[in-house]
Scaffold this active site. Structure first.
Site, PDB file in Angstrom:
ATOM      1  N   LYS A  94       0.864  -1.191   0.000  1.00 50.36           N
ATOM      2  CA  LYS A  94       0.000   0.000   0.000  1.00 50.36           C
ATOM      3  C   LYS A  94       0.889   1.225   0.000  1.00 50.36           C
ATOM      4  CE  LYS A  94      -4.424   1.017   0.161  1.00 50.36           C
ATOM      5  NZ  LYS A  94      -5.536   0.213  -0.398  1.00 50.36           N
TER       6      LYS A  94
HETATM    7  P1  NAD Z   1     -12.687   7.993  -3.525  1.00 54.59           P
HETATM    8  O1  NAD Z   1     -11.690   9.014  -3.152  1.00 54.59           O
HETATM    9  O2  NAD Z   1     -13.037   7.801  -4.959  1.00 54.59           O
HETATM   10  O3  NAD Z   1     -14.063   8.261  -2.748  1.00 54.59           O
HETATM   11  C1  NAD Z   1     -14.123   8.373  -1.352  1.00 54.59           C
HETATM   12  C2  NAD Z   1     -15.496   8.902  -0.943  1.00 54.59           C
HETATM   13  O4  NAD Z   1     -15.542   8.925   0.495  1.00 54.59           O
HETATM   14  C3  NAD Z   1     -15.770  10.315  -1.421  1.00 54.59           C
HETATM   15  O5  NAD Z   1     -17.164  10.441  -1.724  1.00 54.59           O
HETATM   16  C4  NAD Z   1     -15.414  11.162  -0.201  1.00 54.59           C
HETATM   17  O6  NAD Z   1     -16.077  12.411  -0.170  1.00 54.59           O
HETATM   18  C5  NAD Z   1     -15.901  10.248   0.898  1.00 54.59           C
HETATM   19  N1  NAD Z   1     -15.289  10.541   2.207  1.00 54.59           N
HETATM   20  C6  NAD Z   1     -14.012  10.923   2.466  1.00 54.59           C
HETATM   21  N2  NAD Z   1     -13.870  11.159   3.783  1.00 54.59           N
HETATM   22  C7  NAD Z   1     -15.069  10.904   4.348  1.00 54.59           C
HETATM   23  C8  NAD Z   1     -15.558  10.977   5.676  1.00 54.59           C
HETATM   24  N3  NAD Z   1     -14.774  11.381   6.675  1.00 54.59           N
HETATM   25  N4  NAD Z   1     -16.848  10.627   5.905  1.00 54.59           N
HETATM   26  C9  NAD Z   1     -17.641  10.226   4.889  1.00 54.59           C
HETATM   27  N5  NAD Z   1     -17.245  10.167   3.614  1.00 54.59           N
HETATM   28  C10 NAD Z   1     -15.975  10.497   3.358  1.00 54.59           C
HETATM   29  O7  NAD Z   1     -12.153   6.628  -2.874  1.00 54.59           O
HETATM   30  P2  NAD Z   1     -12.534   5.129  -3.295  1.00 54.59           P
HETATM   31  O8  NAD Z   1     -11.525   4.664  -4.280  1.00 54.59           O
HETATM   32  O9  NAD Z   1     -13.980   5.034  -3.583  1.00 54.59           O
HETATM   33  O10 NAD Z   1     -12.187   4.353  -1.922  1.00 54.59           O
HETATM   34  C11 NAD Z   1     -13.144   4.235  -0.881  1.00 54.59           C
HETATM   35  C12 NAD Z   1     -12.739   3.083   0.045  1.00 54.59           C
HETATM   36  O11 NAD Z   1     -12.678   1.870  -0.727  1.00 54.59           O
HETATM   37  C13 NAD Z   1     -11.354   3.213   0.695  1.00 54.59           C
HETATM   38  O12 NAD Z   1     -11.400   2.592   1.960  1.00 54.59           O
HETATM   39  C14 NAD Z   1     -10.462   2.410  -0.232  1.00 54.59           C
HETATM   40  O13 NAD Z   1      -9.293   1.948   0.435  1.00 54.59           O
HETATM   41  C15 NAD Z   1     -11.404   1.272  -0.578  1.00 54.59           C
HETATM   42  N6  NAD Z   1     -11.050   0.550  -1.809  1.00 54.59           N
HETATM   43  C16 NAD Z   1     -10.965   1.198  -3.009  1.00 54.59           C
HETATM   44  C17 NAD Z   1     -10.667   0.466  -4.154  1.00 54.59           C
HETATM   45  C18 NAD Z   1     -10.639   1.107  -5.516  1.00 54.59           C
HETATM   46  O14 NAD Z   1     -10.530   0.351  -6.514  1.00 54.59           O
HETATM   47  N7  NAD Z   1     -10.774   2.399  -5.656  1.00 54.59           N
HETATM   48  C19 NAD Z   1     -10.411  -0.907  -4.066  1.00 54.59           C
HETATM   49  C20 NAD Z   1     -10.509  -1.533  -2.820  1.00 54.59           C
HETATM   50  C21 NAD Z   1     -10.828  -0.787  -1.703  1.00 54.59           C
END
Ligand code: NAD
Length: 421
Positions: free
Chosen positions: A112
């Site tokens: 990571k």
């Molecule tokens: P992103 O940046 O595209 O979206 C994150 C969302 O969460 C946004 O809408 C943001 O406004 C919101 N957010 C941020 N802080 C917040 C808070 N304090 N309270 C509520 N909402 C909040 O990120 P993503 O890629 O969608 O990732 C989201 C989660 O999924 C993370 O935990 C990430 O590690 C996990 N994840 C992502 C992927 C991927 O392919 N993108 C894969 C596996 C896991």
């Protein structure tokens, strides 16, 4: 509840992930040496990233890359841009990647990365400069057969395009060094939606197992970024009613269901979900306590904890985000009979399609989206069945079962390779 009580409130993400690890390791009767080897990251890099801001000031940001375990293949894991990204958090997330790739049975280890910054307050050119600096400073540990970067919280396909370009300027054109790229640059069709889509596949399997159906199921989603917005869109196509979603600024609620397409348009125009017509605004705290069938934390870690776990009113909690529940919350929900589907199973779709992207890049080939989605479904379904079978056989939670499958696969390979001479 044993000894985790108040201490967990002060515990780091890493302490908490290790509590989950130890519970699974106990069940597997792993010896102390193997436990230590599997918990300890194999390599950690912390770099300072001096960049010139648009106003001429110099800012020094901190960047991290943790390569947790490479026994099953090249290190693999996303890079997040977030104010709370630090070495402890990145270590915790890197270890989850090791168990996730093993559970999905794809040939990668776990890693990571993170940059401590607030991407929402930075211009496009500032983000481009930080991204290039980050890759330049860690490039000696990257590569298609060493460590492959991907998007995560606060990063996206554009960030991956910059990363690929920065790596290519040093090593020559190497699309397989990064996944989650734009399709025009060698990205895979279906990668952007993969994590949300995979999470819906897992939810559909679990919903069937507990005698519910997707049609008309009331679903609440925290986070409307990559994972949350795709989850909402695809669940809607399956007939679910999305009653509430949120972003970092708060959420919106309509008991009759939100029009997710119109909401996406509203977010594209205004930048926020709040203020969406035909819905009430609410806080993130209120959203997590709404009555619903399925609650999907898809934003940041540790949002369901000892304070609010007793107030969750869902039948099923689907961990689309990484580490959204503390160990204490996990126990509270289990005692209340609420089924929790664990992160390393639910959100594995992203890394699975990253594996497809890497494969396509190595063969300089392009798969149609239909093939991507079909193979994604097969891998997710196989992983779900392995977890369910382990949970039933050992009478453990889905989280313990998922970790047991993943940890056991890594431990076996460590033994086979004769790492410890
Ligand atoms: P992103 O940046 O595209 O979206 C994150 C969302 O969460 C946004 O809408 C943001 O406004 C919101 N957010 C941020 N802080 C917040 C808070 N304090 N309270 C509520 N909402 C909040 O990120 P993503 O890629 O969608 O990732 C989201 C989660 O999924 C993370 O935990 C990430 O590690 C996990 N994840 C992502 C992927 C991927 O392919 N993108 C894969 C596996 C896991």
């Amino acid at each position: 509840m044993g000894d985790i009580g108040n201490d967990v409130q002060r515990a780091s993400s890493l302490d908490e992930v290790n509590i989950f690890f130890d519970r699974a390791a106990d069940r597997l009767s792993l010896d102390d040496g193997m436990r230590a080897l599997l918990k300890t990251p194999w390599r950690e890099l912390s770099v300072s990233l001096p960049i010139r801001m648009d106003n001429g000031e110099m800012l020094i940001l901190q960047g991290y890359r943790v390569q947790h375990n490479g026994a099953r293949g090249p290190y693999k894991g996303g890079v997040r841009y977030h104010m709370e990204a630090d070495m402890e958090e990145v270590r915790a997330l890197a270890s989850l990647m090791t168990w996730k790739t093993a559970l999905a049975n794809i040939p990668f280890g776990g890693a990571k990365g993170g940059v401590q910054c607030d991407p929402s307050s930075m211009s496009v050119s500032e983000l481009n400069r930080v991204t290039r600096r980050y890759v330049q400073n860690i490039d000696h540990i990257l590569g298609p057969n060493r460590d492959i970067l991907a998007p995560d919280l606060g990063t996206n396909a554009q960030t991956m395009a910059w990363m690929m370009d920065a790596y290519g300027q040093i090593h020559g054109h190497t699309p397989a060094c990064v996944t989650g790229k734009p399709v025009e640059l060698g990205g895979s069709d279906g990668r952007e939606s993969a994590t949300g889509r995979g999470a819906v596949f897992i939810t559909t399997e679990a919903v069937g197992d507990i005698g519910m159906v997707m049609r008309d199921a009331k679903v609440v989603v925290q986070g409307f970024g990559n994972v949350g917005s795709w989850f909402a869109r695809i669940a809607c196509e399956q007939g679910c009613v999305i009653t509430a979603v949120s972003d970092a600024n708060g959420g919106v609620f309509n008991s009759r269901g939100l029009d997710v397409q119109a909401l996406s348009k509203h977010v594209a125009e205004s930048g926020f979900v709040a203020g969406f017509p035909d819905a009430e605004d609410l806080t993130n705290e209120e959203l997590l306590e709404l009555e619903c069938d399925v609650l999907v934390p898809a934003a940041i870690d540790r949002v369901i904890n000892a304070e609010n776990a007793g107030k969750v009113k869902a039948r099923l909690v689907v961990e689309a985000a990484n580490h959204p529940l503390t160990p204490e919350a996990d126990e509270i929900l289990a005692n209340r009979g609420i089924l929790v589907l664990p992160d390393i199973l639910v959100n594995a779709g992203g890394v699975v399609v990253s594996y497809f992207e890497w494969t396509q890049n190595l063969y300089q080939h392009h798969w149609p989206e239909e093939r991507v989605n079909t193979e994604l479904r097969q891998i997710m379904s196989t992983a779900y069945k392995a977890v369910r079978e382990q949970a039933n056989r050992q009478q453990v939670s889905m989280r313990e079962a998922a970790l047991m499958v993943g940890i056991n696969r890594v431990a076996r390979v460590v033994e086979m390779r004769g790492f410890v001479p």
